[in-house]
Enzyme design. Structure first.
Site, PDB file in Angstrom:
ATOM      1  N   SER A 142       0.877  -0.909   0.215  1.00  0.00           N
ATOM      2  CA  SER A 142      -0.067   0.093   0.297  1.00  0.00           C
ATOM      3  C   SER A 142       1.140   1.430   0.215  1.00  0.00           C
ATOM      4  CB  SER A 142      -0.882  -0.081   1.343  1.00  0.00           C
ATOM      5  OG  SER A 142      -1.243   1.221   1.840  1.00  0.00           O
ATOM      6  N   TYR A 155      -1.464  -0.695  10.580  1.00  0.00           N
ATOM      7  CA  TYR A 155      -1.987  -0.889   9.244  1.00  0.00           C
ATOM      8  C   TYR A 155      -0.400  -0.413   8.527  1.00  0.00           C
ATOM      9  CZ  TYR A 155      -4.217  -1.398   4.564  1.00  0.00           C
ATOM     10  OH  TYR A 155      -3.882  -1.529   2.978  1.00  0.00           O
TER      11      TYR A 155
END
Ligand code: NDP
Length: 244
Positions: A142, A155
């Site tokens: 990501s 995350y």
């Protein structure tokens, strides 16, 4: 034959979003796709759509937090089509929250799915690819694997880990290609699992501009479609208009 046609590609987290789009896009390009996730009703519908369009597809129920299930998923792909060319470790969750909210169960889930799930995917695919003498591991990280933001510490840590693991794997092998795909905000169900109200509110603005999951799938297609001696080691793909 193009470089995609006939390749056996196993995709985790294929029941929605980027995984689902990747299965469609790769199958349309001639790959033989094996799709896994927990929501098998979604997988069945996706498999029907792919097959109706003339694609080759098999589905397998999969929870990536179980090493046994991930190993069975890779073995199923190999048994179904005789080999495993690409493992796309895409399954991920993003229940964001400030650390002070102490949502420890959410931290555990992100670590289990986003890090251990990827490691289990590597453990399942690597022996098969080593025996074949070739293969490709595609890990979905990501932009959160490049920058940390409030509510996203855990995350982002999982996505930094995916990049670290991928780079280590890349350096340790000379015949297996390793690719990291790092998307920016992409239309999907990813933010639906955010239980913390602060993080949910913050994400509305953060995710206001998105690209389609098909755009990310196109990056995966590009990386797989390169010649065997060309390793696209990372692609960052994000909305043109997004500041993130
Ligand atoms: P979605 O929520 O739409 O898809 C996530 C997929 O992961 C689903 O198919 C889900 O299937 C699967 N999944 C979750 N937990 C498990 C599990 N335990 N076992 C197996 N499969 C699981 O989100 P995206 O498509 O956006 O997410 C795909 C990847 O892209 C993730 O790794 C995410 O972190 C990453 N990413 C997404 C971005 C975005 O803005 N959308 C940006 C950057 C990265 P099921 O619930 O049926 O098991």
């Amino acid at each position: 034959m193009n470089a995609i046609a006939g390749k056996v590609v196993a995709i985790t987290g294929a029941s929605s979003g980027i995984g689902e789009a990747s299965a469609r896009v790769l199958a349309a390009a001639g790959a033989r796709v094996v799709i896994g996730a927990r929501r098998t009703d979604r997988l069945e519908r996706l498999a029907e759509t792919i097959a109706a369009a003339g694609g080759e597809v098999r589905l397998c129920p999969l929870d990536v937090t179980s090493q046994v299930e991930v190993a069975a998923f890779a073995a199923f792909a190999q048994e179904s089509f005789g080999r495993l060319d690409v493992m796309v470790n895409n399954a991920g969750v993003m229940p964001l929250s400030p650390l002070a909210a102490l949502r420890v169960a959410d931290w555990d889930q992100m670590i289990d799915v986003n890090i251990k799930g990827v490691l289990y995917g590597i453990a399942a695919a690597l022996p098969i690819m080593q025996a074949q003498g070739e293969g490709q591991i595609v890990n979905v990280s990501s932009i959160g694997g490049h920058h940390v933001s409030p509510t996203a510490a855990v995350y982002c840590a999982t996505k930094f880990a995916v990049r670290a693991i991928s780079d280590g794997l890349r350096q340790e092998t000379d015949h297996i290609r390793v690719t990291v795909i790092s998307p920016g905000t992409t239309t999907s169900e990813l933010a639906d699992s955010i239980g913390d109200a602060t993080a949910r509110e913050a994400m509305k603005a953060w995710r206001a501009i998105t690209i389609s999951p098909e755009a990310v799938a196109a990056s995966i297609l590009h990386a797989i479609g390169q010649p065997a001696d060309v390793d696209v080691s990372e692609i960052v793909v994000r909305p043109t208009a997004s500041p993130h």
